[in-house]
Each structure stands twice: as C-alpha cells, then as structure tokens.
Design an enzyme around this catalytic site. Structure first.
Site, PDB file in Angstrom:
ATOM      1  N   ASP A   9      12.633  42.548  14.724  1.00  0.00           N
ATOM      2  CA  ASP A   9      13.517  41.670  15.509  1.00  0.00           C
ATOM      3  C   ASP A   9      12.681  40.605  16.227  1.00  0.00           C
ATOM      4  O   ASP A   9      12.643  40.575  17.452  1.00  0.00           O
ATOM      5  CB  ASP A   9      14.353  42.501  16.515  1.00  0.00           C
ATOM      6  CG  ASP A   9      13.509  43.204  17.570  1.00  0.00           C
ATOM      7  OD1 ASP A   9      12.311  43.483  17.301  1.00  0.00           O
ATOM      8  OD2 ASP A   9      14.016  43.456  18.679  1.00  0.00           O
ATOM      9  N   ASP A  14       6.623  41.325  17.521  1.00  0.00           N
ATOM     10  CA  ASP A  14       6.999  41.467  16.103  1.00  0.00           C
ATOM     11  C   ASP A  14       6.296  40.385  15.282  1.00  0.00           C
ATOM     12  O   ASP A  14       5.855  40.637  14.151  1.00  0.00           O
ATOM     13  CB  ASP A  14       8.510  41.274  15.908  1.00  0.00           C
ATOM     14  CG  ASP A  14       9.345  42.250  16.710  1.00  0.00           C
ATOM     15  OD1 ASP A  14       9.821  43.238  16.146  1.00  0.00           O
ATOM     16  OD2 ASP A  14       9.515  42.003  17.921  1.00  0.00           O
ATOM     17  N   ASN A  38      15.656  41.759  20.192  1.00  0.00           N
ATOM     18  CA  ASN A  38      15.105  40.914  21.263  1.00  0.00           C
ATOM     19  C   ASN A  38      15.974  39.690  21.514  1.00  0.00           C
ATOM     20  O   ASN A  38      16.165  39.266  22.649  1.00  0.00           O
ATOM     21  CB  ASN A  38      13.688  40.470  20.905  1.00  0.00           C
ATOM     22  CG  ASN A  38      12.680  41.600  21.055  1.00  0.00           C
ATOM     23  OD1 ASN A  38      12.770  42.385  21.987  1.00  0.00           O
ATOM     24  ND2 ASN A  38      11.745  41.684  20.132  1.00  0.00           N
ATOM     25  N   THR A 124      10.177  47.858  13.864  1.00  0.00           N
ATOM     26  CA  THR A 124       9.673  47.397  15.172  1.00  0.00           C
ATOM     27  C   THR A 124      10.787  46.788  16.030  1.00  0.00           C
ATOM     28  O   THR A 124      10.509  46.067  16.979  1.00  0.00           O
ATOM     29  CB  THR A 124       8.524  46.379  15.005  1.00  0.00           C
ATOM     30  OG1 THR A 124       9.041  45.207  14.352  1.00  0.00           O
ATOM     31  CG2 THR A 124       7.382  46.946  14.201  1.00  0.00           C
ATOM     32  N   PHE A 166      12.824  49.744  25.246  1.00  0.00           N
ATOM     33  CA  PHE A 166      13.831  48.775  24.791  1.00  0.00           C
ATOM     34  C   PHE A 166      14.417  49.088  23.406  1.00  0.00           C
ATOM     35  O   PHE A 166      15.650  49.081  23.238  1.00  0.00           O
ATOM     36  CB  PHE A 166      13.254  47.343  24.787  1.00  0.00           C
ATOM     37  CG  PHE A 166      14.226  46.356  24.200  1.00  0.00           C
ATOM     38  CD1 PHE A 166      15.314  45.905  24.948  1.00  0.00           C
ATOM     39  CD2 PHE A 166      14.101  45.913  22.884  1.00  0.00           C
ATOM     40  CE1 PHE A 166      16.254  45.029  24.403  1.00  0.00           C
ATOM     41  CE2 PHE A 166      15.036  45.039  22.339  1.00  0.00           C
ATOM     42  CZ  PHE A 166      16.108  44.595  23.097  1.00  0.00           C
ATOM     43  N   ASN A 167      13.590  49.312  22.389  1.00  0.00           N
ATOM     44  CA  ASN A 167      14.135  49.451  21.028  1.00  0.00           C
ATOM     45  C   ASN A 167      15.114  50.620  20.912  1.00  0.00           C
ATOM     46  O   ASN A 167      16.121  50.546  20.197  1.00  0.00           O
ATOM     47  CB  ASN A 167      13.010  49.657  19.997  1.00  0.00           C
ATOM     48  CG  ASN A 167      12.235  48.385  19.742  1.00  0.00           C
ATOM     49  OD1 ASN A 167      12.705  47.288  20.055  1.00  0.00           O
ATOM     50  ND2 ASN A 167      11.049  48.523  19.180  1.00  0.00           N
ATOM     51  N   HIS A 240       2.931  45.957  21.430  1.00  0.00           N
ATOM     52  CA  HIS A 240       3.631  47.139  20.917  1.00  0.00           C
ATOM     53  C   HIS A 240       3.680  47.159  19.381  1.00  0.00           C
ATOM     54  O   HIS A 240       3.187  48.082  18.738  1.00  0.00           O
ATOM     55  CB  HIS A 240       5.079  47.161  21.433  1.00  0.00           C
ATOM     56  CG  HIS A 240       5.211  47.012  22.915  1.00  0.00           C
ATOM     57  ND1 HIS A 240       4.996  48.047  23.783  1.00  0.00           N
ATOM     58  CD2 HIS A 240       5.554  45.945  23.683  1.00  0.00           C
ATOM     59  CE1 HIS A 240       5.210  47.647  25.025  1.00  0.00           C
ATOM     60  NE2 HIS A 240       5.547  46.375  24.990  1.00  0.00           N
ATOM     61  N   ASP A 241       4.357  46.160  18.814  1.00  0.00           N
ATOM     62  CA  ASP A 241       4.706  46.219  17.389  1.00  0.00           C
ATOM     63  C   ASP A 241       3.502  46.162  16.442  1.00  0.00           C
ATOM     64  O   ASP A 241       3.521  46.844  15.397  1.00  0.00           O
ATOM     65  CB  ASP A 241       5.720  45.117  17.058  1.00  0.00           C
ATOM     66  CG  ASP A 241       7.033  45.318  17.811  1.00  0.00           C
ATOM     67  OD1 ASP A 241       7.298  46.455  18.259  1.00  0.00           O
ATOM     68  OD2 ASP A 241       7.799  44.342  17.937  1.00  0.00           O
TER      69      ASP A 241
HETATM   70  C1  BDR Z   1       9.639  46.776  22.057  1.00  0.00           C
HETATM   71  O1  BDR Z   1      10.733  46.040  22.605  1.00  0.00           O
HETATM   72  C2  BDR Z   1      10.712  44.726  22.149  1.00  0.00           C
HETATM   73  O2  BDR Z   1      11.022  43.846  23.198  1.00  0.00           O
HETATM   74  C3  BDR Z   1       9.351  44.496  21.545  1.00  0.00           C
HETATM   75  O3  BDR Z   1       9.420  43.575  20.478  1.00  0.00           O
HETATM   76  C4  BDR Z   1       8.949  45.871  21.065  1.00  0.00           C
HETATM   77  O4  BDR Z   1       9.417  46.115  19.762  1.00  0.00           O
HETATM   78  C5  BDR Z   1       8.764  47.265  23.182  1.00  0.00           C
HETATM   79  O5  BDR Z   1       9.503  48.073  24.052  1.00  0.00           O
HETATM   80 CA    CA Z   2      10.246  44.359  18.364  1.00  0.00          CA
END
Ligand code: BDR
Ligand code: CA
Length: 309
Positions: A9, A14, A38, A124, A166-167, A240-241
């Site tokens: 996303d 990402d 996102n 991701t 978040f994801n 993160h991703d």
């Molecule tokens: C995840 O949430 C998104 O905002 C980032 O792209 C990542 O995949 C981190 O919590």
């Molecule tokens: Ca992401």
C-alpha cells in the site's frame, strides 16, 4: 530464485521496500498487487506504478485491489505518508498503468498456476487482498509458499492505537483470516521493525548514491525521519516494510520464534491487537513465526548496496 507476489500500500516505506525488491535478482517478481491502506486504493496503485517506473521495472505487472477493508470502516495513515502517500516525492503520471483484473484474482491465478509452495507472498499493507484471495480459492492457503507479513506488535505496543499496529488495525478481520488459514507465515511486527531505523549515518550512506532509486529513497527517508522527530520525538524512522524484503533476501539477519497468533477483531479498545502465544504444546507444528530480533546494520548494508545497483 524466489517467485514473489508483493502486496503493498505505498506508502513511503512500501516504496523503499519496492526499490529493494526491484533491485534484487534473487527475486522473480511475478506481480505487484496494491490495496487501500496508507492512502486510498487508487493512490496506492498509482504510487506503485511511479516507483516501478523510477526503478525501470515496467516488466513487472501491477494489479490494483481492495478499495476498503473487509468489514471495518477505512482508516488511512496520511499523517505518516503525506497526502499523496509518497511524502514530498515529485510525482508524475506513470507511462504504464495497472493491468486489468483485481489483485485478489491475480493472486489466485498466479498461485494456482504454479506448483504447491512455489509462490511466496510479501504483504506490507493490510491483508485484505490476500484474505479475499483465500475466500475466492479455498485451496489457496495450502498451495502458497511462505507468506511474509509486516504487521502487529507484541513487546512494543501499537503505533496507531495503544495496542495495535497500523496494518493489522486497518483490516483486523483480513489479518485473522490469513493467520488462521494454515499458510506458513513469517510476521515482522513493530518489535523488530523498531530496531531497524534510518539513523543519520545510514541515511547519509543512501543519500550519497547517485542513482534514481537511491535519490527517491533519500527523499522518502528524510521525510519519515522529520516526522519521527516532530511527532514521535525519536531519531531515525523505522523502515518497517523493507524488513519483509530483507528477510526474503537474507533470512539470517532476523531471529524468529514459532508461535500461535490471533488478532483481536471485536473489542473497540484493543481492535487489531496481535495476541502472540509462544507457549505451544507442539512448537514444531506451528505455522507462524514471529520476528523477535534484527541485525539492523545488516539490513541497511543490504539496502544501501542494492540501491547503488
Ligand atoms: C506499517 O503501517 C504503514 O503505515 C507502513 O507502510 C507499514 O506497512 C507500519 O505500522
Ligand atoms: Ca505499508
């Protein structure tokens, strides 16, 4: 070579993960699939096409997918990714658009056209596309190779609410479908991604590379680092991703532990919480592995080397 579908996303991190994947000959990218997360579904698909063009990888098809979570109301993360989803990156209309056909159908078609276990999934963003694909094709989970997901939190607490990452928060039901499917999952939560930060020296090493993907990554990293400083009060944003792709390229950089994993799907207070259980009667039978540690220098060395290609 790993045959890979990359579901994402984009999203600034990402985008960096996409650059890492595009630059890595160990990965045969069968498709990029995009989902709302996102930012909206139309923006994540467009952003993937922009990143693909910067990387010069128009050979990889993109399929746009879910425009909303399975059940819950949509939640976006524009505060951390900018209105466009790509922070201040200069945007353009990509020369090549996305393919016909929904991402979930593309996942089914590609996985079912390959031998069992042959196709790896990197996820991701919210798990919506993969959950939809599993509903479309009930034998999909058994046919998949490893599914490597960025999502969840155990030790670290949440980043969108006190208890959720978040994801997973963005589509908890989809995440639960995927983790309960029986597919072999490797899960990179905040416990590990918060160890992998774009500190000044690491960011400077990428900024010194005179290549289009490195220049774009520098813009994205500097944007995230500024938000990390201003909103969270920290130095160096977590990437993160890219951890998902780094794991596929160099699994020795990560420590994993077998677990059971359930997602909270009903409590308003803890929606999207990942309940990670290490006390298993038969650890060898577990289908899920939770990442507990990362060699952050190793991840950045890999990323920097690939962005220089
Ligand atoms: C995840 O949430 C998104 O905002 C980032 O792209 C990542 O995949 C981190 O919590
Ligand atoms: Ca992401």
């Amino acid at each position: 070579m790993t045959k890979l579908i990359f579901d994402c996303d984009p999203g600034v991190d990402d985008a960096i993960a996409l650059f890492l994947a595009f630059a890595s000959p160990e990965l045969e990218l069968l498709a990029i699939t995009t989902t709302a997360g996102n930012v909206s579904a139309s923006l994540t698909a467009r952003n993937a096409a922009i990143i693909r063009q910067i990387a010069g990888r128009e050979d990889v098809p993109i399929h746009a997918g879910a425009d909303r979570p399975l059940f819950r109301a949509a939640v976006e993360a524009g505060a951390f990714h900018g209105e466009s989803g790509l922070g201040p990156l200069e945007l353009f209309t990509p020369a090549k658009g996305v393919e016909a056909g929904h991402a979930a159908q593309a996942i089914v078609d590609i996985v079912m056209a390959h031998a069992p276990g042959e196709v790896t999934l990197a996820v991701t963003g919210p798990c919506t596309n993969l959950a939809l694909a599993m509903q479309l094709e009930p034998t999909l989970a058994a046919r998949l190779g490893p599914v490597v997901v960025m999502g969840g939190a155990r030790r670290e607490g949440g980043n969108i609410t006190a208890s959720a990452e978040f994801n997973i928060f963005a589509d908890p039901h989809a995440a639960q479908v995927v983790f309960a499917s029986g597919a072999r999952c490797v899960v990179m939560g905040l416990d590990v991604t918060h160890q992998v930060r774009a500190d000044p020296a690491r960011t400077a090493a990428i900024a010194a590379i005179d290549r289009p993907a490195a220049k774009a990554s520098t813009v994205l990293l500097e944007f995230s680092n500024a938000l990390e400083r201003d909103i969270v009060g920290g130095t160096g944003a977590p990437i993160h991703d890219p951890c998902v792709i780094a794991y596929l390229l160099a699994p020795q950089l990560f420590t994993l532990r077998r677990c059971d994993l359930q997602v909270e799907t009903s409590s308003p207070l803890t929606l999207g919480h990942t309940a990670v259980e290490f006390r298993l009667p038969d650890p060898a039978a577990a289908r899920i592995e939770w990442a507990t540690g990362a060699d952050a220098d190793g991840v950045f060395t890999l990323l920097t080397e690939r962005l220089a290609r």
